[in-house]
Design a protein around this motif. Structure first.
Motif, mmCIF file in Angstrom:
data_model
loop_
_atom_site.group_PDB
_atom_site.id
_atom_site.type_symbol
_atom_site.label_atom_id
_atom_site.label_comp_id
_atom_site.label_asym_id
_atom_site.label_seq_id
_atom_site.Cartn_x
_atom_site.Cartn_y
_atom_site.Cartn_z
ATOM 1 N N ASP A 48 -21.496 83.791 20.638
ATOM 2 C CA ASP A 48 -21.071 82.424 20.904
ATOM 3 C C ASP A 48 -20.318 82.416 22.222
ATOM 4 O OD1 ASP A 48 -20.799 79.676 20.421
ATOM 5 O OD2 ASP A 48 -18.849 79.954 19.465
ATOM 6 N N HIS A 49 -20.823 81.650 23.174
ATOM 7 C CA HIS A 49 -20.205 81.549 24.492
ATOM 8 C C HIS A 49 -19.935 82.929 25.101
ATOM 9 C CE1 HIS A 49 -19.320 77.566 22.699
ATOM 10 N NE2 HIS A 49 -19.698 77.182 23.905
ATOM 11 N N GLN A 133 -14.804 82.085 13.360
ATOM 12 C CA GLN A 133 -15.650 83.190 13.809
ATOM 13 C C GLN A 133 -14.798 84.427 14.066
ATOM 14 O OE1 GLN A 133 -19.225 81.462 16.243
ATOM 15 N NE2 GLN A 133 -17.344 80.815 17.241
#
Length: 146
Positions: A48-49, A133
């Motif tokens: 993620d990113h 997360q």
């Protein structure tokens, strides 16, 4: 899973801590009169990113079950030729686990595609579920928090 009745076009709309299965939801919507079954499976990805994700946890607001039922009913009303089953997972999930499944059946593919897109977008935008997360560096991040 919560069944909302055979006569309803919403055959499942549930938030659950149990593992999700596209096959199980497909079995709920499959009928001889339908020639199209469209499914969406949202899974836990490993990034993620530009950060490595090791896993995550979904936490639901107490109203989540009622909200997913309402959103699915709205999509069924907007797509009267469709039968819809959706489920969103809560709890700890590993990379690759199914987090959100939507399956829509109709006589024709256009209606099934449109109905599935609609219910997925509604649920992703409005369902009160948040995720935390866990990243490879040991840090965590809450997502979708107001």
């Amino acid at each position: 899973m919560i069944s909302l009745g055979d006569a309803s076009r919403v055959v499942c709309a549930v938030v659950t801590g149990e593992p999700l299965s596209v096959a199980d939801l497909t079995a709920l919507v499959r009928q001889p009169r339908f020639g199209a079954v469209f499914s969406f499976e949202g899974t836990v990805r490993d990034h993620d990113h530009n950060r490595v994700v090791m896993g995550l946890e979904y936490v639901a607001h107490p109203s989540a079950s009622e909200v997913i039922a309402r959103l699915t009913a709205e999509s069924a009303t907007a797509h009267p030729d469709c039968v819809i089953a959706v489920a969103h997972r809560t709890g700890r999930l590993a990379i690759g686990d199914a987090a959100f499944v939507a399956v829509v059946a109709s006589a024709h593919r256009g209606a099934a595609f449109a109905g599935c897109f609609d219910v997925v977008e509604k649920v992703k935008a409005e369902l009160p579920i948040w995720k935390v997360q866990q990243f490879a560096d040991g840090s965590t991040e809450w997502v979708n928090c107001a």
